[in-house]
Write an enzyme that holds these catalytic residues in place. Structure first.
Site, short mmCIF file in Angstrom:
data_model
loop_
_atom_site.label_atom_id
_atom_site.label_comp_id
_atom_site.label_asym_id
_atom_site.label_seq_id
_atom_site.Cartn_x
_atom_site.Cartn_y
_atom_site.Cartn_z
N GLN A 150 0.85 -1.19 0.00
CA GLN A 150 0.00 0.00 0.00
C GLN A 150 0.89 1.25 0.00
OE1 GLN A 150 -3.53 -0.49 2.94
NE2 GLN A 150 -1.94 -1.92 3.64
N HIS A 154 -1.35 1.59 -4.30
CA HIS A 154 -1.70 3.01 -4.20
C HIS A 154 -0.76 3.90 -5.01
CE1 HIS A 154 -3.68 1.89 -0.11
NE2 HIS A 154 -4.40 1.50 -1.15
N GLY A 175 2.59 -4.70 9.02
CA GLY A 175 2.59 -3.26 9.29
C GLY A 175 1.47 -2.49 8.63
N THR A 176 0.25 -3.06 8.68
CA THR A 176 -0.89 -2.29 8.19
C THR A 176 -2.01 -2.30 9.21
OG1 THR A 176 -2.50 -1.98 6.39
CG2 THR A 176 -1.88 -4.26 6.90
N ASN A 202 2.59 -7.08 13.47
CA ASN A 202 2.24 -5.69 13.79
C ASN A 202 2.62 -5.41 15.22
OD1 ASN A 202 0.72 -3.19 14.23
ND2 ASN A 202 -0.23 -3.69 12.26
N ALA A 210 8.36 -4.85 12.82
CA ALA A 210 8.60 -5.64 11.61
C ALA A 210 10.09 -5.91 11.37
CB ALA A 210 8.00 -4.90 10.41
#
Ligand code: BV8
Length: 244
Positions: free
Chosen positions: A98, A116, A184-185, A210, A228
């Protein structure tokens, strides 16, 4: 970890990793939500306030130049580099991100789907041509396309559709993945957040990394709490031991 021991992976297994801003956090790139987010920085808030449609104005580019300059001083971290190692090891490893910071490419990842877009590229609103803009500061703000129109960042804004072929490829990989890593989202932005859910529904083992629980945590196979850049190398070491 018991689960890792039960994975029956080999070099031909289809492995997919979905990353968010948290994978770049330890490189010094601010995340979007929660503590340490970009919005804690007053300059970012002010510049972001001037950015908006039609996305090829001076205001938008001042915001993105602020981010580009910041990222130009950051280096890929151990999490980015571990994902490169996994891509080199598995014949069918794919990275879906992303992030628009370009750090996966700088780390050496090649098979990357940028959901994105990428802040190091511009796009002409008139003819859609995509132009590399690797240098910051830009010579002119906004940068001007050869057709005379001001370029916009080649980035997907809220309310804009993702590139169809990129999204279709990401959905296809999520349906077929044997192991799906979510790194990591916060899992709040769609359609990216739907990918791990689709993978789990399609039979993949979904492992989240995470520093804190997320809206995805209840739906994944295993959620590993931690940073991470520290967790991913260790997870990769454990995975390697199980591969026949
Ligand atoms: C679309 C621009 C359709 C690029 C971004 C109402 C309900 C549900 C959905 C919607 C709704 N209203 C609108 C929508 C759809 C909307 C959406 O999802 N909104 C959300 C916010 C509710 N989505 C869209 O608009 C998308 N388009 O749906 O189009 C359509 C179809 C046809 C025609 C027209 C339209 C477009 C989405 C793209 C938006 N662009 N940014 C840029 O400038 O960067 S999204 C933005 O959030 C970034 O791109 C970012 O990548 C993305 C996701 O954020 P994360 O990466 O997860 O980052 P975040 O800060 O949130 O979290 C970081 C995580 O890391 C945290 O969990 C933290 O704990 C963790 N962490 C931190 N440090 C570490 C760590 N973990 C491990 N180690 C660490 N060290």
């Amino acid at each position: 970890m018991v689960l890792i021991g039960k994975l029956n992976l080999n070099r031909k297994s289809l492995i997919v990793a979905l990353t968010g801003a948290g994978v770049s956090a330890e490189s010094g790139v601010p995340i979007f939500r929660g503590r340490g987010s970009m919005w804690e920085n007053e300059t970012a808030r002010n510049l972001a306030g001037k950015s908006g449609p039609p996305w090829n104005t001076r205001g938008t580019w001042e915001f993105y130049e602020w981010r580009r300059e910041l990222v130009s001083r950051c280096e890929p971290n151990a999490a980015h580099l571990t994902l490169v190692e996994m891509e080199d090891f598995f014949y069918n490893f794919y990275l879906i991100t992303q992030n628009v910071d370009g750090l996966h490419h700088r780390a050496g990842s090649r098979k990357v789907l940028e959901l994105h877009g990428n802040m190091w590229k511009g796009r002409c609103p008139r003819d859609g041509e995509i132009v590399d803009l690797p240098k910051t500061p830009l010579e002119t703000i906004p940068p001007i396309h050869s057709c005379g129109e001001a370029l916009r960042p080649h980035v997907v804004q809220f309310g804009e559709p993702l590139e169809q072929k990129t999204l279709e490829a990401a959905l296809d990989l999520s349906r077929r993945a044997e192991l799906f890593l979510v790194i990591g989202t916060s899992g709040v932005v769609s359609p990216a957040r739907d990918l791990p859910l689709l993978a789990r529904k399609s039979g993949a083992v979904v492992i989240e990394v995470n520093r804190e629980p997320t809206v995805l945590t209840p739906y994944v196979t295993l959620s590993i709490r931690g940073m991470a850049a520290e967790i991913l190398p260790k997870l990769w070491e454990d995975l390697k031991k199980t591969i026949n």
